[in-house]
Design a protein around this motif. Structure first.
Motif, PDB file in Angstrom:
ATOM      1  N   ARG A  67       1.117  -1.523   0.032  1.00 43.08           N
ATOM      2  CA  ARG A  67       0.142   0.007  -0.432  1.00 43.08           C
ATOM      3  C   ARG A  67       0.820   1.118  -0.056  1.00 43.08           C
ATOM      4  O   ARG A  67       1.728   1.676   1.068  1.00 43.08           O
ATOM      5  CB  ARG A  67      -0.886   0.524   1.063  1.00 43.08           C
ATOM      6  CG  ARG A  67      -1.869   0.895   1.382  1.00 43.08           C
ATOM      7  CD  ARG A  67      -2.629   1.666   2.603  1.00 43.08           C
ATOM      8  NE  ARG A  67      -3.571   2.316   3.005  1.00 43.08           N
ATOM      9  CZ  ARG A  67      -2.692   2.775   3.547  1.00 43.08           C
ATOM     10  NH1 ARG A  67      -1.518   3.050   5.011  1.00 43.08           N
ATOM     11  NH2 ARG A  67      -3.779   4.743   4.117  1.00 43.08           N
ATOM     12  N   GLY A  68       0.506   2.456  -0.898  1.00 46.64           N
ATOM     13  CA  GLY A  68       1.492   3.226  -0.916  1.00 46.64           C
ATOM     14  C   GLY A  68       1.203   4.612  -0.266  1.00 46.64           C
ATOM     15  O   GLY A  68       0.688   3.815   1.156  1.00 46.64           O
ATOM     16  N   VAL A  69       1.185   5.899  -0.056  1.00 49.60           N
ATOM     17  CA  VAL A  69       1.356   6.776   0.697  1.00 49.60           C
ATOM     18  C   VAL A  69      -0.063   7.471   0.298  1.00 49.60           C
ATOM     19  O   VAL A  69      -0.327   7.306  -0.607  1.00 49.60           O
ATOM     20  CB  VAL A  69       2.467   7.384   0.098  1.00 49.60           C
ATOM     21  CG1 VAL A  69       1.872   8.591   1.591  1.00 49.60           C
ATOM     22  CG2 VAL A  69       3.470   7.425   0.388  1.00 49.60           C
ATOM     23  N   ASP A  70      -0.675   7.791   2.123  1.00 54.31           N
ATOM     24  CA  ASP A  70      -1.954   8.334   2.097  1.00 54.31           C
ATOM     25  C   ASP A  70      -2.029   9.783   1.920  1.00 54.31           C
ATOM     26  O   ASP A  70      -1.388   9.884   0.978  1.00 54.31           O
ATOM     27  CB  ASP A  70      -2.770   7.434   3.175  1.00 54.31           C
ATOM     28  CG  ASP A  70      -4.103   8.173   3.008  1.00 54.31           C
ATOM     29  OD1 ASP A  70      -4.350   9.535   2.519  1.00 54.31           O
ATOM     30  OD2 ASP A  70      -5.312   7.654   3.835  1.00 54.31           O
ATOM     31  N   GLY A  71      -1.644  10.324   3.025  1.00 50.82           N
ATOM     32  CA  GLY A  71      -1.047  11.474   3.794  1.00 50.82           C
ATOM     33  C   GLY A  71       0.465  11.568   4.366  1.00 50.82           C
ATOM     34  O   GLY A  71       0.742  11.015   3.995  1.00 50.82           O
ATOM     35  N   MET A  72       1.207  12.651   3.904  1.00 55.46           N
ATOM     36  CA  MET A  72       2.244  13.942   4.599  1.00 55.46           C
ATOM     37  C   MET A  72       2.266  14.810   5.322  1.00 55.46           C
ATOM     38  O   MET A  72       1.542  15.626   5.381  1.00 55.46           O
ATOM     39  CB  MET A  72       3.009  13.802   2.778  1.00 55.46           C
ATOM     40  CG  MET A  72       2.999  12.163   1.964  1.00 55.46           C
ATOM     41  SD  MET A  72       4.045  12.884   0.170  1.00 55.46           S
ATOM     42  CE  MET A  72       1.921  13.355  -0.217  1.00 55.46           C
ATOM     43  N   TRP A  91       0.140  -1.170   5.013  1.00 52.95           N
ATOM     44  CA  TRP A  91      -0.851  -2.051   5.717  1.00 52.95           C
ATOM     45  C   TRP A  91      -0.226  -3.989   5.827  1.00 52.95           C
ATOM     46  O   TRP A  91       0.140  -4.272   4.827  1.00 52.95           O
ATOM     47  CB  TRP A  91      -1.990  -2.626   4.498  1.00 52.95           C
ATOM     48  CG  TRP A  91      -1.270  -3.153   3.048  1.00 52.95           C
ATOM     49  CD1 TRP A  91       0.053  -3.374   2.442  1.00 52.95           C
ATOM     50  CD2 TRP A  91      -1.742  -3.004   1.716  1.00 52.95           C
ATOM     51  NE1 TRP A  91      -0.494  -4.147   1.325  1.00 52.95           N
ATOM     52  CE2 TRP A  91      -1.298  -3.463   1.033  1.00 52.95           C
ATOM     53  CE3 TRP A  91      -3.571  -2.657   1.722  1.00 52.95           C
ATOM     54  CZ2 TRP A  91      -1.833  -3.772  -0.468  1.00 52.95           C
ATOM     55  CZ3 TRP A  91      -3.776  -3.138   0.352  1.00 52.95           C
ATOM     56  CH2 TRP A  91      -2.761  -3.462  -0.328  1.00 52.95           C
ATOM     57  N   PRO A  92      -1.189  -4.301   6.610  1.00 50.74           N
ATOM     58  CA  PRO A  92      -0.658  -5.585   7.205  1.00 50.74           C
ATOM     59  C   PRO A  92      -0.960  -6.442   5.919  1.00 50.74           C
ATOM     60  O   PRO A  92      -0.622  -8.012   6.745  1.00 50.74           O
ATOM     61  CB  PRO A  92      -1.845  -5.833   8.321  1.00 50.74           C
ATOM     62  CG  PRO A  92      -2.665  -4.496   8.269  1.00 50.74           C
ATOM     63  CD  PRO A  92      -3.157  -3.998   7.356  1.00 50.74           C
ATOM     64  N   LYS A  93      -1.514  -6.289   5.070  1.00 50.16           N
ATOM     65  CA  LYS A  93      -1.249  -7.144   4.058  1.00 50.16           C
ATOM     66  C   LYS A  93      -0.012  -8.265   3.597  1.00 50.16           C
ATOM     67  O   LYS A  93       0.592  -9.105   2.978  1.00 50.16           O
ATOM     68  CB  LYS A  93      -2.002  -6.918   2.756  1.00 50.16           C
ATOM     69  CG  LYS A  93      -3.486  -6.588   3.242  1.00 50.16           C
ATOM     70  CD  LYS A  93      -4.482  -6.673   2.178  1.00 50.16           C
ATOM     71  CE  LYS A  93      -5.445  -6.119   2.191  1.00 50.16           C
ATOM     72  NZ  LYS A  93      -6.677  -5.739   1.131  1.00 50.16           N
ATOM     73  N   GLY A  94       1.246  -7.179   3.831  1.00 49.14           N
ATOM     74  CA  GLY A  94       1.999  -7.772   3.419  1.00 49.14           C
ATOM     75  C   GLY A  94       3.206  -6.223   3.368  1.00 49.14           C
ATOM     76  O   GLY A  94       2.875  -5.046   3.926  1.00 49.14           O
ATOM     77  N   GLY A  95       4.581  -6.630   2.531  1.00 45.33           N
ATOM     78  CA  GLY A  95       5.813  -4.972   2.428  1.00 45.33           C
ATOM     79  C   GLY A  95       5.798  -5.351   3.904  1.00 45.33           C
ATOM     80  O   GLY A  95       6.039  -6.072   4.799  1.00 45.33           O
ATOM     81  N   ARG A  96       6.165  -3.752   4.314  1.00 36.74           N
ATOM     82  CA  ARG A  96       6.634  -3.558   5.174  1.00 36.74           C
ATOM     83  C   ARG A  96       5.224  -3.493   6.266  1.00 36.74           C
ATOM     84  O   ARG A  96       6.817  -3.058   7.579  1.00 36.74           O
ATOM     85  CB  ARG A  96       8.262  -2.272   5.236  1.00 36.74           C
ATOM     86  CG  ARG A  96       8.644  -2.236   4.372  1.00 36.74           C
ATOM     87  CD  ARG A  96       9.524  -0.516   4.158  1.00 36.74           C
ATOM     88  NE  ARG A  96      10.299  -1.090   2.983  1.00 36.74           N
ATOM     89  CZ  ARG A  96      11.550  -0.852   3.465  1.00 36.74           C
ATOM     90  NH1 ARG A  96      12.009  -0.634   4.220  1.00 36.74           N
ATOM     91  NH2 ARG A  96      12.295  -1.044   2.356  1.00 36.74           N
ATOM     92  N   GLY A  97       4.133  -3.948   6.353  1.00 34.34           N
ATOM     93  CA  GLY A  97       3.937  -3.393   7.085  1.00 34.34           C
ATOM     94  C   GLY A  97       2.880  -2.174   7.152  1.00 34.34           C
ATOM     95  O   GLY A  97       3.866  -1.085   6.833  1.00 34.34           O
TER      96      GLY A  97
END
Length: 298
Positions: A214-219, A233-239
């Motif tokens: 999941r990419g970036v939402d806010g900054m 997100w919890p689905k994968g990647g770095r969480g």
């Protein structure tokens, strides 16, 4: 504190408000955090001095991102109403932008305001029903002050679903979260666009390619120019996490979060506290994230 010790730190997020439904758009007005609860169409405020959270504005038609201009006036991206508006002190609302070249906007999501009053905002269409779209693109647009109103111009011609947008401190760079997810056109990148002297955007630099994550939402920006991005997100990647990029755009660390983070801002009496909104409908905080001299410790 070194980068190494930061990476080994146990980050403690304190829940200071909520849970509500799905919180977004936090901004600090000098005394309190103003944020949205999108599904319930409310803008809320949290006062750290009293610990109280109250409703500031109701019936927002699912306002998402918020921003303050140089005069402290509050603006919001109204997802359900498909417009950008300003919330006046007397309780009225002024439409800043609701059309581009005669067509209704898609669903403005996030915005950032320059010192010159120009309002940069993302205009994606996340809702499943695309049949209502009048525009044939999902872009970053600019509302340019023009007398008592605004002219709407197109800023990006290479985004397919922009989300978070943010100006750098010197307003020479526009950070854009490109978040198109459905394959085969998936493209989730954090981009940095140089802003030319004429106000147009140059070719972007990819600060981070999120791939299937999941990419970036806010900054938000730390006082020293470091960029903090709500992502994962919890689905994968770095969480689920807050990714931190140093002023030279180097990715230096990740601060884990409990659930999907949506947006964030710095606040507190000294501007050293990091506030976070998320998919659980909470407002959370890490106190004293930056040093006493307001420089970042990474």
């Amino acid at each position: 504190m070194t980068v190494h010790s930061l990476l080994e730190s146990s980050w403690e997020w304190e829940t200071v408000a909520g849970p509500f439904s799905f919180t977004e758009g936090p901004v600090w007005d000098g005394e309190r955090v103003i944020f949205t609860d999108v599904p319930t169409s409310r803008i809320l405020t949290f006062d750290p001095r009293t610990g109280e959270t109250v409703v500031l504005i109701d019936g927002t038609e699912k306002a998402v991102g918020l921003a303050l201009d140089a005069d402290g006036r509050l603006y919001g991206c109204v997802d359900g109403g498909r417009r950008v508006e300003r919330y006046e002190a007397d309780g009225s609302r002024t439409v800043v932008a609701d059309r581009f070249e005669g067509a209704r906007l898609n669903a403005p999501n996030d915005l950032t305001i320059g010192a010159d009053g120009r309002i940069w905002f993302s205009d994606p269409r996340y809702q499943p029903d695309k049949s209502v779209m009048e525009l044939d693109h999902e872009s970053v647009l600019i509302a340019v002050p023009d007398g008592d109103g605004y002219l709407v111009e197109r800023a990006t011609f290479d985004t397919t679903r922009p989300n978070g947008v943010l100006l750098s401190h010197d307003e020479r760079t526009l950070y854009v979260a490109q978040t198109h997810m459905p394959p085969p056109e998936s493209c989730r990148e954090l981009r940095a666009y140089p802003i030319g002297d004429d106000g147009t955007l140059g070719d972007y630099e990819v600060l981070f390619d999120f791939g299937d994550d999941r990419g970036v939402d806010g900054m938000t920006l730390a006082p020293d120019g470091s960029l903090l991005a709500a992502c994962g997100w919890p689905k994968g990647g770095r969480g689920p996490r807050v990714a931190v990029f140093a002023p030279d755009h180097t990715h230096v660390l990740d601060i884990p979060t409990e659930v999907n983070p949506s947006n964030l801002c710095f606040g507190g009496a000294a501007g050293r506290d990091l506030y976070l909104t998320d998919s659980a409908g909470c407002l959370r905080r890490i106190t004293n994230l930056v040093n006493e001299d307001l420089s970042s410790p990474w």
